[in-house]
Motif scaffolding. Structure first.
Motif, short mmCIF file in Angstrom:
data_model
loop_
_atom_site.label_atom_id
_atom_site.label_comp_id
_atom_site.label_asym_id
_atom_site.label_seq_id
_atom_site.Cartn_x
_atom_site.Cartn_y
_atom_site.Cartn_z
N GLU A 66 0.60 -1.19 -0.17
CA GLU A 66 -0.20 0.11 -0.08
C GLU A 66 1.05 0.88 -0.07
O GLU A 66 0.82 2.20 -1.00
CB GLU A 66 -1.25 0.13 0.97
CG GLU A 66 -1.95 -0.80 1.08
CD GLU A 66 -2.69 -1.46 2.52
OE1 GLU A 66 -2.43 -0.84 3.20
OE2 GLU A 66 -3.83 -1.60 2.67
N ALA A 69 2.66 1.93 -3.60
CA ALA A 69 1.54 2.68 -4.41
C ALA A 69 1.25 3.57 -4.46
O ALA A 69 1.41 4.44 -5.08
CB ALA A 69 0.64 0.90 -4.14
N ASP A 78 -2.80 8.47 -9.39
CA ASP A 78 -3.40 6.89 -8.69
C ASP A 78 -3.79 6.45 -9.84
O ASP A 78 -4.23 5.06 -9.22
CB ASP A 78 -4.45 7.79 -7.70
CG ASP A 78 -3.83 8.49 -6.39
OD1 ASP A 78 -2.51 8.38 -6.44
OD2 ASP A 78 -4.14 9.10 -6.31
N LYS A 79 -4.64 6.81 -10.66
CA LYS A 79 -5.56 5.84 -11.79
C LYS A 79 -3.81 4.60 -12.42
O LYS A 79 -5.42 3.74 -13.15
CB LYS A 79 -5.52 6.59 -12.49
CG LYS A 79 -7.08 7.18 -12.00
CD LYS A 79 -7.58 8.54 -13.42
CE LYS A 79 -8.58 9.34 -12.82
NZ LYS A 79 -9.63 9.20 -13.43
N SER A 82 -2.14 0.45 -8.55
CA SER A 82 -3.32 0.18 -7.83
C SER A 82 -2.90 -1.42 -7.02
O SER A 82 -1.70 -1.41 -6.93
CB SER A 82 -4.47 -0.78 -8.61
OG SER A 82 -3.91 -2.45 -9.81
N HIS A 104 -12.85 -5.98 -6.65
CA HIS A 104 -12.04 -4.74 -7.17
C HIS A 104 -10.64 -5.68 -7.60
O HIS A 104 -10.01 -5.42 -8.56
CB HIS A 104 -11.13 -4.29 -5.67
CG HIS A 104 -9.92 -3.52 -5.62
ND1 HIS A 104 -10.39 -2.12 -6.03
CD2 HIS A 104 -8.59 -3.89 -5.23
CE1 HIS A 104 -9.48 -1.54 -6.61
NE2 HIS A 104 -8.18 -2.25 -5.31
N ILE A 108 -9.74 -5.33 -11.40
CA ILE A 108 -7.92 -5.20 -11.10
C ILE A 108 -7.70 -6.60 -12.81
O ILE A 108 -6.56 -6.60 -13.44
CB ILE A 108 -6.73 -5.55 -9.74
CG1 ILE A 108 -6.89 -4.60 -9.40
CG2 ILE A 108 -5.57 -6.12 -10.44
CD1 ILE A 108 -6.74 -4.17 -8.44
N SER A 118 -0.68 -1.06 -16.69
CA SER A 118 -0.58 -0.21 -14.90
C SER A 118 0.58 -1.43 -13.96
O SER A 118 1.05 -2.00 -14.49
CB SER A 118 -2.42 -0.40 -14.33
OG SER A 118 -2.14 -1.64 -14.49
N LEU A 120 0.75 -3.01 -10.24
CA LEU A 120 0.02 -4.14 -9.46
C LEU A 120 1.07 -4.00 -8.30
O LEU A 120 2.42 -4.53 -8.89
CB LEU A 120 -0.05 -4.93 -9.63
CG LEU A 120 -1.26 -5.64 -9.14
CD1 LEU A 120 -2.62 -5.33 -7.97
CD2 LEU A 120 -1.79 -7.27 -9.23
#
Length: 135
Positions: A66, A69, A78-79, A82, A104, A108, A118, A120
């Motif tokens: 977390e 990220a 932020d987009k 994740s 969620h 993903i 993105s 992860l």
């Protein structure tokens, strides 16, 4: 959210060690880079922008995933970053997992299946959990 550190990435990509690592990645070679802990978010963001494909970053704990990220989000926004949440319950337990967490995780996985670029971030324990096979 605006990425306040986005302008720094060009300078990071210009560093000699990072240049060599990015070239090795472009040539499909394995890359091992030893960097200070505080440099990892910037390096992950720089590698992601160069690779232009989905990227997975594994950390030792959920809290670490977390935090990483959030820090990568300062470079990319932020987009594009994740965190894959851990299951709150296991298959043998009588309680059901949270519906929001299931949704969620599904979002993903769908993004990765569509090759949506993105990053992860996930914990090693999350990586080791079983997921249902594709249908």
């Amino acid at each position: 959210m605006v990425a306040p550190l986005a302008g720094v990435l060009a300078d990071i990509q210009a560093l000699d060690g990072v240049k060599k690592g990015l070239k090795s990645l472009a040539d499909d070679h394995d890359v091992g880079l030893i960097v200070p802990h505080s440099f990892r978010p910037a390096l992950a963001a720089a590698l992601f922008l160069k690779a232009k494909r989905p990227m997975i970053v594994v950390t030792a704990s959920i809290a670490g995933a977390e935090q990483l990220a959030l820090e990568i989000g300062d470079y990319l926004g932020d987009k594009r970053v994740s965190v894959l949440p851990d299951w709150e319950s296991y298959p043998f337990e009588s309680i059901r997992p949270d519906v929001a967490a299931i949704g969620h995780r599904a979002d993903i996985f769908q993004g990765f299946a569509c090759a949506k670029p993105s990053i992860l971030c996930l914990a090693l324990t999350t990586l080791m959990q079983k997921v249902p096979p594709p249908v």
